[in-house]
Design an enzyme around this catalytic site. Structure first.
Site, PDB file in Angstrom:
ATOM      1  N   LYS A  60       4.387   7.283  10.039  1.00 53.75           N
ATOM      2  CA  LYS A  60       3.945   7.106   8.645  1.00 53.75           C
ATOM      3  C   LYS A  60       2.424   7.135   8.549  1.00 53.75           C
ATOM      4  CE  LYS A  60       3.733   2.750   6.868  1.00 53.75           C
ATOM      5  NZ  LYS A  60       2.454   2.336   6.263  1.00 53.75           N
ATOM      6  N   ASN A  61       1.771   6.329   9.382  1.00 53.40           N
ATOM      7  CA  ASN A  61       0.324   6.174   9.217  1.00 53.40           C
ATOM      8  C   ASN A  61      -0.476   7.359   9.742  1.00 53.40           C
ATOM      9  OD1 ASN A  61       0.781   3.822   7.890  1.00 53.40           O
ATOM     10  ND2 ASN A  61       0.186   2.466   9.583  1.00 53.40           N
ATOM     11  N   CYS A 154      -3.471  -7.213  -1.490  1.00 48.81           N
ATOM     12  CA  CYS A 154      -2.028  -7.052  -1.336  1.00 48.81           C
ATOM     13  C   CYS A 154      -1.512  -8.254  -0.575  1.00 48.81           C
ATOM     14  CB  CYS A 154      -1.692  -5.749  -0.636  1.00 48.81           C
ATOM     15  SG  CYS A 154      -1.981  -5.774   1.110  1.00 48.81           S
ATOM     16  N   ARG A 159      -8.242  -7.022   1.625  1.00 50.61           N
ATOM     17  CA  ARG A 159      -8.336  -5.598   1.956  1.00 50.61           C
ATOM     18  C   ARG A 159      -9.324  -4.799   1.095  1.00 50.61           C
ATOM     19  NH1 ARG A 159      -2.410  -3.416   3.378  1.00 50.61           N
ATOM     20  NH2 ARG A 159      -3.595  -1.942   4.616  1.00 50.61           N
ATOM     21  N   PRO A 160     -10.613  -5.134   1.189  1.00 50.43           N
ATOM     22  CA  PRO A 160     -11.616  -4.366   0.442  1.00 50.43           C
ATOM     23  C   PRO A 160     -11.806  -2.961   1.024  1.00 50.43           C
ATOM     24  CG  PRO A 160     -12.683  -5.978   1.874  1.00 50.43           C
ATOM     25  CD  PRO A 160     -11.201  -6.211   1.987  1.00 50.43           C
ATOM     26  N   ASP A 162     -15.080  -1.569   1.001  1.00 50.37           N
ATOM     27  CA  ASP A 162     -16.538  -1.442   0.982  1.00 50.37           C
ATOM     28  C   ASP A 162     -17.054  -0.473   2.051  1.00 50.37           C
ATOM     29  OD1 ASP A 162     -15.485  -3.839   2.481  1.00 50.37           O
ATOM     30  OD2 ASP A 162     -17.492  -3.736   3.348  1.00 50.37           O
ATOM     31  N   ASP A 344       0.420  -4.543  13.296  1.00 44.60           N
ATOM     32  CA  ASP A 344       1.695  -4.074  12.726  1.00 44.60           C
ATOM     33  C   ASP A 344       2.899  -4.424  13.602  1.00 44.60           C
ATOM     34  OD1 ASP A 344       0.294  -3.056  10.601  1.00 44.60           O
ATOM     35  OD2 ASP A 344       0.346  -0.975  11.282  1.00 44.60           O
ATOM     36  N   ARG A 436       9.571   1.530   2.826  1.00 44.64           N
ATOM     37  CA  ARG A 436       8.228   2.138   2.802  1.00 44.64           C
ATOM     38  C   ARG A 436       7.876   2.698   4.170  1.00 44.64           C
ATOM     39  NH1 ARG A 436       3.410  -1.230   0.843  1.00 44.64           N
ATOM     40  NH2 ARG A 436       2.564   0.739   1.538  1.00 44.64           N
TER      41      ARG A 436
END
Ligand code: EPU
Length: 461
Positions: A60-61, A154, A159-160, A162, A344, A436
């Site tokens: 997925k990633n 989330c 989880r910015p 920047d 993960d 997902r």
């Protein structure tokens, strides 16, 4: 949300109907990608030993940044070994919204550029999937502008983004934030290469800037870059598209910008997290399972911790065989960017440690709020105490089946593993989180001996 759709309507349509809807004509009539699964639950009767061979799907990633990178070229790109997941469906919708024709026939997905170009990624799609932010780098590089909804926080943390914005600014983009959107414009239309040091390791941040740099004028050097196999894969694919990327997979990546890139045909690497999840599931049940089609190199930290816990992990053919027998040895784990132990896999490994003979400590260093599975595991009879970033896991617990749910993909996967070893029946609710990131997890586990079924329709009261 209704459990059924009106005839002739695809899951895509029902999934986006409330926003300014993306064009969905190309996907209409195709098999929907699981938006209909939102109210399903998974029922597991624990106590079955897993045995046999389980295949691993595409990552997925890796697929998400590659699909977004297709925005960098004209023509038609084809991706193979793409997993059939909700996040792939969301990405297809997003690319369609941006003017691409997307043909989803997993495991093959093709993306074709058309005349119409849109450079805005709307909140309605970004809120479904944070990784939508991966269109930012490609759009700015290709069209000199992009407007992408800010993903916001989330379940697993703030989880910015920047670092993504800092990098694009260094490359000449002018960035403003308005009404919840990042608005990026490049005076003159073309980004320029820059030396960019990440303040922390960020996977999608590295990927966004690699894509941006591939079409920038001059050389970009990224330091303290993410080394994940998925980043390496993106470098490989960008090079196939005609880019010049060196060092992807190490902490320093050097990219010489090109004036244009061409489309690509590429088969995506196996999903190391799906594989790792099956490895832990096999181990927890005291099983003997060949996890087929993995790159053991990508799973080194997981394999190492499993071995430390007393579990047999051996390369076999194109896969890895896991053979386990209790008792398990308590094993401390601290998550870290690759090649450290992946965040993960933290929740899944914690279930295994619930079964170990003694106390282990699991420390989460990547996300500040990634212990949501703990309270659910404790409801199932685990004894876990969280103190800040660490969780003390007291084994050996006798887990008992219960109705449980989680608000994050990997936490949900850990609850499935807990269900496999618990006494009696477990119902894992909110299966849409699992959908997902895991392709038909219940079918794959059932095929190696689990007593597991998907219950369609409403979550039980
Ligand atoms: N961070 C910042 N600023 C930034 C970017 C990141 O402070 O600009 C922080 C994050 O808040 C976090 C840390 O840096 O604390 C690492 O975040 P990273 O950016 O690496 O995460 P990500 O790129 O958003 C990807 C995966 C995640 C995986 C993490 C860490 C994709 C699409 N997602 O997220 O996968 O957990 O890297 O390895 O690649 C999952 O598949 O379940 C999943 C959450």
């Amino acid at each position: 949300m209704p459990a059924t759709r009106p005839p002739g309507q695809t899951g895509y349509e029902s999934g986006v109907a409330r926003a300014s809807p993306p064009k969905i004509t190309d996907l209409a009539g195709r098999r929907p990608l699981r938006y209909d699964a939102q109210v399903d639950s998974i029922r597991i009767v624990g106590g079955k030993r897993l045995e046999g061979t389980v295949p691993v799907s595409g990552a997925k990633n890796a697929a998400l940044p590659l699909l977004c990178a297709s925005l960098l070229s004209d023509g038609e790109s084809t991706f193979r070994n793409v997993p059939d997941l909700r996040d792939i469906g969301t990405t297809a919708l997003l690319l369609q919204h941006l003017g691409r024709t997307v043909d989803v026939a997993t495991p093959v997905v093709s993306v074709r550029a058309g005349a119409a170009v849109v450079t805005e990624a709307p909140y309605e799609l970004v809120r479904r999937m944070r990784a939508s932010v991966l269109v930012l780098g490609p759009l700015v590089a290709r069209y000199g502008r992009a407007r992408v909804s800010l993903p916001g926080g989330c379940a697993i943390g703030d989880r910015p983004i920047d670092q993504h914005l800092k990098g694009l600014t260094a490359m000449g983009a002018e960035i403003s934030l308005d009404h919840g959107y990042v608005d990026a414009r490049v005076p003159g239309g073309k980004l320029r290469g820059a030396d960019i040091h990440f303040d922390m390791v960020t996977v999608t941040g590295t990927e966004n800037l690699m894509c941006a740099a591939a079409l920038a004028k001059g050389r970009t050097t990224l330091t303290n870059a993410a080394c994940e196999p998925e980043v390496e894969e993106l470098g490989r694919v960008l090079n196939k598209m005609g880019a010049s990327v060196e060092g992807a997979g190490t902490d320093t990546i050097v990219i010489e910008g090109r004036s244009e890139l061409h489309p690509v045909d590429h088969a995506i690497i196996p999903d190391r997290i799906e594989a790792g999840t099956f490895m832990v599931a096999a181990a927890a049940t005291g099983g003997d399972v060949l996890v087929d089609g993995v790159t053991l190199e990508h799973l080194k930290p997981v394999a190492q911790k499993l071995r430390q816990a007393g579990i047999g992990v051996e390369r076999e053919g194109r896969g890895v065989r896991v053979i386990a027998k209790r008792p398990f040895i308590p094993t401390d784990v601290t998550t870290a960017p690759h090649p450290g132990f992946p965040t993960d896999m933290q929740a899944q490994f914690m279930v295994l440690m619930c079964l170990a003979e003694g106390r282990s400590v699991i420390t989460e260093m990547i996300f500040e709020n990634r212990f949501m599975h703990v309270s659910e595991l404790n409801r199932m009879g685990a004894h876990i105490e969280v103190d800040g970033r660490s969780a003390a896991v007291h084994g050996a617990a006798r887990l008992q089946g219960a109705s449980v749910m989680a608000t994050d993909l990997r936490a949900s996967a850990s609850l499935v593993i807990a269900g496999l070893v618990a006494e009696g029946e477990t119902r894992v609710l909110r299966v849409y989180h699992i959908d997902r990131g895991y392709e038909r997890i219940e079918r794959k586990l059932a095929a190696i001996g689990a007593d597991i079924t998907r219950i369609k329709g409403e979550d039980p009261p």
